[in-house]
Design a protein around this motif. Structure first.
Motif, PDB file in Angstrom:
ATOM      1  N   ASP A 117       0.849  -1.190   0.000  1.00  0.00           N
ATOM      2  CA  ASP A 117       0.000   0.000   0.000  1.00  0.00           C
ATOM      3  C   ASP A 117       0.888   1.244   0.000  1.00  0.00           C
ATOM      4  N   GLU A 118       0.374   2.295  -0.625  1.00  0.00           N
ATOM      5  CA  GLU A 118       1.114   3.547  -0.729  1.00  0.00           C
ATOM      6  C   GLU A 118       0.163   4.701  -0.407  1.00  0.00           C
ATOM      7  N   PHE A 119       0.677   5.734   0.231  1.00  0.00           N
ATOM      8  CA  PHE A 119      -0.113   6.921   0.534  1.00  0.00           C
ATOM      9  C   PHE A 119       0.584   8.129  -0.075  1.00  0.00           C
ATOM     10  N   MET A 120      -0.160   8.890  -0.867  1.00  0.00           N
ATOM     11  CA  MET A 120       0.352  10.126  -1.456  1.00  0.00           C
ATOM     12  C   MET A 120      -0.272  11.286  -0.698  1.00  0.00           C
ATOM     13  N   CYS A 121       0.560  12.107  -0.070  1.00  0.00           N
ATOM     14  CA  CYS A 121       0.088  13.214   0.758  1.00  0.00           C
ATOM     15  C   CYS A 121       0.386  14.539   0.055  1.00  0.00           C
ATOM     16  N   PHE A 122      -0.645  15.355  -0.105  1.00  0.00           N
ATOM     17  CA  PHE A 122      -0.525  16.667  -0.733  1.00  0.00           C
ATOM     18  C   PHE A 122      -1.046  17.709   0.251  1.00  0.00           C
ATOM     19  N   LEU A 123      -0.182  18.621   0.678  1.00  0.00           N
ATOM     20  CA  LEU A 123      -0.554  19.630   1.673  1.00  0.00           C
ATOM     21  C   LEU A 123      -0.042  20.997   1.259  1.00  0.00           C
ATOM     22  N   GLY A 124      -0.718  22.021   1.742  1.00  0.00           N
ATOM     23  CA  GLY A 124      -0.199  23.370   1.577  1.00  0.00           C
ATOM     24  C   GLY A 124       1.001  23.553   2.485  1.00  0.00           C
ATOM     25  N   SER A 125       1.866  24.495   2.170  1.00  0.00           N
ATOM     26  CA  SER A 125       3.092  24.672   2.959  1.00  0.00           C
ATOM     27  C   SER A 125       2.963  25.698   4.078  1.00  0.00           C
ATOM     28  N   ASP A 126       1.773  26.281   4.261  1.00  0.00           N
ATOM     29  CA  ASP A 126       1.546  27.239   5.347  1.00  0.00           C
ATOM     30  C   ASP A 126       1.379  26.457   6.648  1.00  0.00           C
ATOM     31  N   PRO A 127       2.337  26.522   7.586  1.00  0.00           N
ATOM     32  CA  PRO A 127       2.248  25.711   8.802  1.00  0.00           C
ATOM     33  C   PRO A 127       1.023  26.026   9.667  1.00  0.00           C
ATOM     34  N   SER A 128       0.451  27.206   9.517  1.00  0.00           N
ATOM     35  CA  SER A 128      -0.734  27.537  10.306  1.00  0.00           C
ATOM     36  C   SER A 128      -2.033  27.120   9.610  1.00  0.00           C
TER      37      SER A 128
ATOM     38  N   ALA B  80      -2.477  24.072   6.743  1.00  0.00           N
ATOM     39  CA  ALA B  80      -1.998  23.108   5.744  1.00  0.00           C
ATOM     40  C   ALA B  80      -3.028  22.834   4.654  1.00  0.00           C
ATOM     41  N   SER B  81      -4.285  23.232   4.875  1.00  0.00           N
ATOM     42  CA  SER B  81      -5.301  23.020   3.840  1.00  0.00           C
ATOM     43  C   SER B  81      -5.298  24.145   2.799  1.00  0.00           C
ATOM     44  N   ASN B  82      -4.479  25.188   3.010  1.00  0.00           N
ATOM     45  CA  ASN B  82      -4.348  26.280   2.060  1.00  0.00           C
ATOM     46  C   ASN B  82      -3.492  25.784   0.891  1.00  0.00           C
ATOM     47  N   PHE B  83      -4.153  25.212  -0.098  1.00  0.00           N
ATOM     48  CA  PHE B  83      -3.491  24.499  -1.196  1.00  0.00           C
ATOM     49  C   PHE B  83      -3.620  25.311  -2.470  1.00  0.00           C
ATOM     50  N   GLY B  84      -2.511  25.583  -3.131  1.00  0.00           N
ATOM     51  CA  GLY B  84      -2.549  26.417  -4.327  1.00  0.00           C
ATOM     52  C   GLY B  84      -1.991  25.710  -5.544  1.00  0.00           C
ATOM     53  N   ALA B  85      -2.480  24.492  -5.812  1.00  0.00           N
ATOM     54  CA  ALA B  85      -1.939  23.736  -6.938  1.00  0.00           C
ATOM     55  C   ALA B  85      -3.028  22.922  -7.613  1.00  0.00           C
ATOM     56  N   GLU B  86      -2.707  22.456  -8.804  1.00  0.00           N
ATOM     57  CA  GLU B  86      -3.574  21.527  -9.538  1.00  0.00           C
ATOM     58  C   GLU B  86      -2.683  20.413 -10.074  1.00  0.00           C
ATOM     59  N   ILE B  87      -2.987  19.192  -9.643  1.00  0.00           N
ATOM     60  CA  ILE B  87      -2.157  18.039  -9.977  1.00  0.00           C
ATOM     61  C   ILE B  87      -3.054  16.973 -10.592  1.00  0.00           C
ATOM     62  N   GLU B  88      -2.569  16.340 -11.643  1.00  0.00           N
ATOM     63  CA  GLU B  88      -3.328  15.299 -12.328  1.00  0.00           C
ATOM     64  C   GLU B  88      -2.685  13.945 -12.022  1.00  0.00           C
ATOM     65  N   LEU B  89      -3.487  13.006 -11.534  1.00  0.00           N
ATOM     66  CA  LEU B  89      -3.025  11.661 -11.212  1.00  0.00           C
ATOM     67  C   LEU B  89      -3.845  10.666 -12.020  1.00  0.00           C
TER      68      LEU B  89
ATOM     69  N   ASP C 191      -6.937  19.290  -6.345  1.00  0.00           N
ATOM     70  CA  ASP C 191      -6.863  20.749  -6.226  1.00  0.00           C
ATOM     71  C   ASP C 191      -7.122  21.212  -4.794  1.00  0.00           C
ATOM     72  N   ALA C 192      -6.985  20.280  -3.851  1.00  0.00           N
ATOM     73  CA  ALA C 192      -7.145  20.588  -2.432  1.00  0.00           C
ATOM     74  C   ALA C 192      -6.208  19.669  -1.651  1.00  0.00           C
ATOM     75  N   ALA C 193      -5.845  20.091  -0.458  1.00  0.00           N
ATOM     76  CA  ALA C 193      -4.994  19.263   0.393  1.00  0.00           C
ATOM     77  C   ALA C 193      -5.685  17.917   0.610  1.00  0.00           C
ATOM     78  N   THR C 194      -4.949  16.842   0.435  1.00  0.00           N
ATOM     79  CA  THR C 194      -5.554  15.515   0.544  1.00  0.00           C
ATOM     80  C   THR C 194      -4.494  14.444   0.742  1.00  0.00           C
TER      81      THR C 194
ATOM     82  N   ILE D 136       3.927  23.799  -2.156  1.00  0.00           N
ATOM     83  CA  ILE D 136       3.129  22.738  -1.533  1.00  0.00           C
ATOM     84  C   ILE D 136       4.085  21.681  -0.986  1.00  0.00           C
ATOM     85  N   LEU D 137       3.553  20.800  -0.161  1.00  0.00           N
ATOM     86  CA  LEU D 137       4.319  19.672   0.351  1.00  0.00           C
ATOM     87  C   LEU D 137       3.757  18.399  -0.261  1.00  0.00           C
ATOM     88  N   TYR D 138       4.632  17.555  -0.786  1.00  0.00           N
ATOM     89  CA  TYR D 138       4.235  16.244  -1.312  1.00  0.00           C
ATOM     90  C   TYR D 138       5.071  15.200  -0.591  1.00  0.00           C
ATOM     91  N   CYS D 139       4.408  14.221  -0.031  1.00  0.00           N
ATOM     92  CA  CYS D 139       5.097  13.161   0.693  1.00  0.00           C
ATOM     93  C   CYS D 139       4.525  11.826   0.241  1.00  0.00           C
TER      94      CYS D 139
END
Length: 85
Positions: A8-19, A21-30, A42-45, A67-70
Motif C-alpha cells: 500500500d502507498e499513501f500520497m500526501c498533498f498539503l499546503g506549505s503554510d504551517p498555520s 496546511a489546507s491552504n493548497f494552491g496547486a492543480e495536480i493530475e493523477l 486541487d485541495a490538500a488531501t 506545496i508539500l508532497y510526501c
C-alpha cells in the motif's frame, strides 16, 4: 510511467503554510487504473493507493505557491512493477 506495487502507498498533498496546511494552491493530475483514468487534485488531501493498483503519471499542472508532497509506502524497500500491456 504507469506502475503498481506489492504494498500500500499513501500520497500526501498539503499546503506549505504551517498555520493552515489546507491552504493548497496547486492543480495536480493523477492517473489511476490500467485505463489511466485521470483525477484532479486541487485541495490538500491524502490518497491511498492499494497494493496492485496501477497508478501514474503524476503531473503537476499548476503550482501557485509552495506545496508539500510526501509519498509513504508500507514496505522495507521500494519496488515498482511496470504496467504490462
Amino acid at each position: 510511467k504507469a506502475h503498481s506495487h506489492d504494498f500500500d502507498e499513501f500520497m500526501c498533498f498539503l499546503g506549505s503554510d504551517p498555520s493552515n496546511a489546507s491552504n493548497f494552491g496547486a492543480e495536480i493530475e493523477l492517473s489511476l487504473g490500467e485505463e489511466g483514468e485521470k483525477h484532479i487534485i486541487d485541495a490538500a488531501t491524502i490518497i491511498c493507493i492499494p497494493k496492485g493498483l496501477v497508478h501514474a503519471p503524476l503531473n503537476f499542472k499548476k503550482i501557485g505557491r509552495p506545496i508539500l508532497y510526501c509519498d509513504i509506502y508500507l514496505s522495507p524497500e521500494y519496488v515498482s512493477k511496470p504496467l504490462s500491456k
